[in-house]
Each structure stands twice: as structure tokens, then as C-alpha cells.
Scaffold this active site. Sequence first.
Site, PDB file in Angstrom:
ATOM      1  CB  CYS A 191      33.592  44.249  33.295  1.00 48.77           C
ATOM      2  SG  CYS A 191      33.886  44.277  35.066  1.00 48.77           S
TER       3      CYS A 191
ATOM      4  CG  ASN B 288      36.471  34.533  35.164  1.00 48.67           C
ATOM      5  OD1 ASN B 288      36.852  33.375  35.174  1.00 48.67           O
ATOM      6  ND2 ASN B 288      37.227  35.530  35.579  1.00 48.67           N
TER       7      ASN B 288
ATOM      8  CB  SER C  95      44.166  46.619  38.178  1.00 49.86           C
ATOM      9  OG  SER C  95      43.788  46.296  36.860  1.00 49.86           O
TER      10      SER C  95
ATOM     11  CB  CYS D   4      32.595  50.301  37.797  1.00 48.97           C
ATOM     12  SG  CYS D   4      34.052  50.808  36.849  1.00 48.97           S
TER      13      CYS D   4
ATOM     14  CB  SER E 252      42.364  46.567  32.168  1.00 46.90           C
ATOM     15  OG  SER E 252      42.382  46.098  33.492  1.00 46.90           O
ATOM     16  CG  LEU E 253      46.492  46.737  26.163  1.00 45.07           C
ATOM     17  CD1 LEU E 253      46.649  48.231  26.391  1.00 45.07           C
ATOM     18  CD2 LEU E 253      47.834  46.143  25.729  1.00 45.07           C
ATOM     19  CG  HIS E 254      41.091  43.796  28.450  1.00 45.37           C
ATOM     20  ND1 HIS E 254      41.819  42.814  29.084  1.00 45.37           N
ATOM     21  CD2 HIS E 254      40.504  44.510  29.437  1.00 45.37           C
ATOM     22  CE1 HIS E 254      41.661  42.929  30.392  1.00 45.37           C
ATOM     23  NE2 HIS E 254      40.885  43.954  30.640  1.00 45.37           N
TER      24      HIS E 254
ATOM     25  CD  GLU F 203      30.367  40.935  45.269  1.00 41.40           C
ATOM     26  OE1 GLU F 203      29.690  39.908  45.306  1.00 41.40           O
ATOM     27  OE2 GLU F 203      30.672  41.501  44.197  1.00 41.40           O
TER      28      GLU F 203
ATOM     29  CB  CYS G   5      40.587  40.779  44.788  1.00 37.25           C
ATOM     30  SG  CYS G   5      39.882  41.729  43.435  1.00 37.25           S
TER      31      CYS G   5
ATOM     32  CB  CYS H 110      38.765  38.897  36.892  1.00 40.74           C
ATOM     33  SG  CYS H 110      40.306  38.508  37.611  1.00 40.74           S
TER      34      CYS H 110
ATOM     35  CD  GLU I 164      40.229  52.735  36.597  1.00 44.91           C
ATOM     36  OE1 GLU I 164      40.110  51.621  36.048  1.00 44.91           O
ATOM     37  OE2 GLU I 164      41.334  53.185  36.963  1.00 44.91           O
TER      38      GLU I 164
ATOM     39  CB  CYS J  67      34.920  47.191  30.579  1.00 43.52           C
ATOM     40  SG  CYS J  67      36.209  48.384  30.983  1.00 43.52           S
TER      41      CYS J  67
HETATM   42  N1  SAH Z   1      38.892  49.002  36.823  1.00 36.12           N
HETATM   43  C1  SAH Z   1      40.146  48.366  37.013  1.00 36.12           C
HETATM   44  C2  SAH Z   1      40.158  47.280  38.082  1.00 36.12           C
HETATM   45  C3  SAH Z   1      39.017  46.292  38.103  1.00 36.12           C
HETATM   46  S1  SAH Z   1      38.969  44.995  36.940  1.00 36.12           S
HETATM   47  C4  SAH Z   1      40.657  47.826  35.689  1.00 36.12           C
HETATM   48  O1  SAH Z   1      39.945  47.907  34.707  1.00 36.12           O
HETATM   49  O2  SAH Z   1      41.797  47.387  35.629  1.00 36.12           O
HETATM   50  C5  SAH Z   1      40.225  43.857  37.230  1.00 36.12           C
HETATM   51  C6  SAH Z   1      40.554  43.049  35.974  1.00 36.12           C
HETATM   52  O3  SAH Z   1      39.537  42.064  35.661  1.00 36.12           O
HETATM   53  C7  SAH Z   1      40.655  43.929  34.764  1.00 36.12           C
HETATM   54  O4  SAH Z   1      41.744  43.586  33.960  1.00 36.12           O
HETATM   55  C8  SAH Z   1      39.346  43.616  34.065  1.00 36.12           C
HETATM   56  O5  SAH Z   1      39.388  43.995  32.734  1.00 36.12           O
HETATM   57  C9  SAH Z   1      39.244  42.144  34.287  1.00 36.12           C
HETATM   58  N2  SAH Z   1      37.922  41.578  34.003  1.00 36.12           N
HETATM   59  C10 SAH Z   1      36.750  42.218  33.946  1.00 36.12           C
HETATM   60  N3  SAH Z   1      35.754  41.377  33.638  1.00 36.12           N
HETATM   61  C11 SAH Z   1      36.307  40.164  33.499  1.00 36.12           C
HETATM   62  C12 SAH Z   1      35.804  38.870  33.220  1.00 36.12           C
HETATM   63  N4  SAH Z   1      34.487  38.664  33.059  1.00 36.12           N
HETATM   64  N5  SAH Z   1      36.669  37.839  33.154  1.00 36.12           N
HETATM   65  C13 SAH Z   1      37.983  38.036  33.386  1.00 36.12           C
HETATM   66  N6  SAH Z   1      38.522  39.225  33.681  1.00 36.12           N
HETATM   67  C14 SAH Z   1      37.710  40.284  33.742  1.00 36.12           C
END
Ligand code: SAH
Length: 346
Positions: A117, A291, A192, A110, A215-217, A90, A103, A334, A161, A114
Site C-alpha cells: 500500500c 493498483n 474498512s 498510516c 482487509s484480509l488479502h 486526500e 472515500c 485504492c 486505519e 502493509c
Molecule cells: N486501513 C484500512 C482502510 C484503508 S485501505 C484497511 O486496511 O482496510 C482500503 C483498501 O485498499 C484496503 O483493503 C487496502 O488493503 C486496499 N489497498 C491498499 N493498497 C492497495 C493497492 N495498491 N491496490 C488495491 N487495493 C489496495
Amino acid sequence: MQTIYDLNMKMMEDMLKEHGQKSYRAKQLFSWLYRKRVDDFALMSDLPAALTSKLKEEYSMAPLKELTRQVAHDGTTKYLFEMQDGSSVEAVLMHFHFGDSLCVSSQVGCNMGCTFCASGLLKKQRDLTAGEMVGEVLYVQKELDKTGGRVDNIVIMGTGEPFDNYDNVIRFCEIINSDLGLAIGARHITISTCGVVPRIYDFAAGHYQYNLAISLHAPNNELRAKLMPIDRAYDLNELMTALKQYSEGNHRRLTFEYILLHGVNDSDDCAVQLADLIRGMNAYVNLIPYNEVDENGYHTTDDKKALHFYDVLMKHGVKATLRSKHGDDIDAACGQLRAKHEMGKA
Ligand code: SAH
């Protein structure tokens, strides 16, 4: 068969040299592909016919095949593309006041796992080639050509990734960045990563001008390891050391992405820890509304709390932005890219 979109300028020059051609032919070819955007070698009228028929034997010019397209209420458009081997990915086009952003996905599935995700629900099937990623951009650009539009920005934030497919991603960036082609400015391209530390060092050593987002979180290892398995391979300490080296050595500002998950990482304490972690760095935090993904039970932090988290960061000396949602009504936001199509087949 390899696609011609897999070749950066240098590779095109080398390939044409092998065919006994001068290097300016590479510029001509590049321009046909990415400026005039023709999809038939025979139409490249300033190249020798003997060359174009040879190229036709050796390289495919087949575009990605559009399987479906969904358009959200805000105009966000999610494309599902099929590649030559039948697998699908996609890409999502978003409209902003500063231009159109695409995007792009970098892998089929992947492996980063995470927990929040949707993209990782399907394990990695394979890396995308540079040519396939170029194919995502070229397809959408050709659609925009119909109304005089332009892909202004690229974010490599779709499925996959990027730093687990480093060489192809970097070559992809070179191809779309080339000013003889699509000429998408390096500062308009964002990679990212979830924190693959060795590749951050490679990226720093390459002195690329593309933007880097992390992506820290979570602001500590205990929480981050629960959300993101990558933290067990490269912990926050190693990650921050690599990022400081990159940011200081290259004079580049970093973006930290931080999803707000209700009751998980959105407390005042987390905000303060986060501020302590990155204060003093040339960086800002992009707070992302979560999301929701049916399968995993995480919930979105409400707007009031998100604003409060933002305030705490700012008060503690860290710049932040609150990201707006795009395309959430079509699962294009995302973390919602999930290759439902692929999973249906599995
Ligand atoms: N693998 C890479 C790029 C893909 S994710 C990475 O981890 O950065 C792109 C962004 O969307 C990342 O910051 C990811 O953590 C975030 N993301 C993943 N699931 C999400 C969700 N359900 N809602 C909002 N952001 C999300």
C-alpha cells in the site's frame, strides 16, 4: 480553535445547555450546518444573535481548503485538502450506477505498514478529528450542491486505519448519519479495517449499523504476516473469532477485501484456503484488482486469472465480487493515496 463540525448532536445539546439554551436549538444549529450548509454563524437567522456571536468566538466554521483537484477519465475526482495545521489529506469521489461514493481519509499517513500500500509510505503524522473527516464530506457535498448531486455513500478507505482512530471515526459516522443533517444512511457507510481486533469487539458491542469491511488479502498467517504486519499482533485465528462474534451477534454481513497480487496470493490453493476460512459465515469476498505502486514490486493478477480465482471461490461455496477500478489514471485508486504533497514537504 475547535471546529463546530467536531460536535455530534449530543455534544451540541450539552454545549448549548451550558449557554442556557433549550435542546431544540441544537437541532436548529445542526440543520444550518448540514442541511442549509451555511458557513457563517451570523446567517443562522432563527438563533439569538447573542448566541451566534458567542459561537463565533468559540468555534471555527472554516471549511477544509482545496489545494488540488484531479479528475480521471471515468469522472473519479481526487481532492487534496489542507487542514488548519497545514497538513493535508486526500478524499476521492467515485460515480457508480447506485450513486456517488466518497472515500474518506482518517489519518495523515498510516502506521499499519502493509507492504503493498502506498498510503503507509508516510508514517502516521496524526489522527484526523471527527470535524476534519466531516469537513471532507461537507466540502464535496457543497461541490455537488452546485449540480443538485448528493454524496450517497461513504467508505472510510482512504489514507489511515480507521480502527486506529476509533472514537473520532465513530463520532464522524454519527454526525454524517444524523437524519437532522446529511442523513447518510448507516448502511451506506462502510468502515474498512486491516484487523485491529480489540476495536472489532468494541464495534460489535456498540451494535452500530455501519458496514464493516476487513482487509484480509491472505488466507493463512504465514502469507498474511508477510503482507500485513498487523497479522503479527492479531493473527487470523483471533481475527476470525472476533469477526464471527460480531457478525453472528449483530446479524451483519461482512465484506472481506482481497487484493489479487500476481504470484503472491492468487493461486488455486490460496482460493481454496480462503474459501475454507470463511465458508458458512455471513460474508462475501470483494476481489480487488491490485493498483500498482512504483515503490514495491508487486504486480496485478491478470483478468483471466482473477476470474478463475473468483470461480474457485464460488465453486467452494463462497460468494465473491470482482471490484472495478476507478481513477487509476490519477493515482486515486485504492492504495494509491500517498499524500505526495506531504512527502514532498518532509
Ligand atoms: N486501513 C484500512 C482502510 C484503508 S485501505 C484497511 O486496511 O482496510 C482500503 C483498501 O485498499 C484496503 O483493503 C487496502 O488493503 C486496499 N489497498 C491498499 N493498497 C492497495 C493497492 N495498491 N491496490 C488495491 N487495493 C489496495
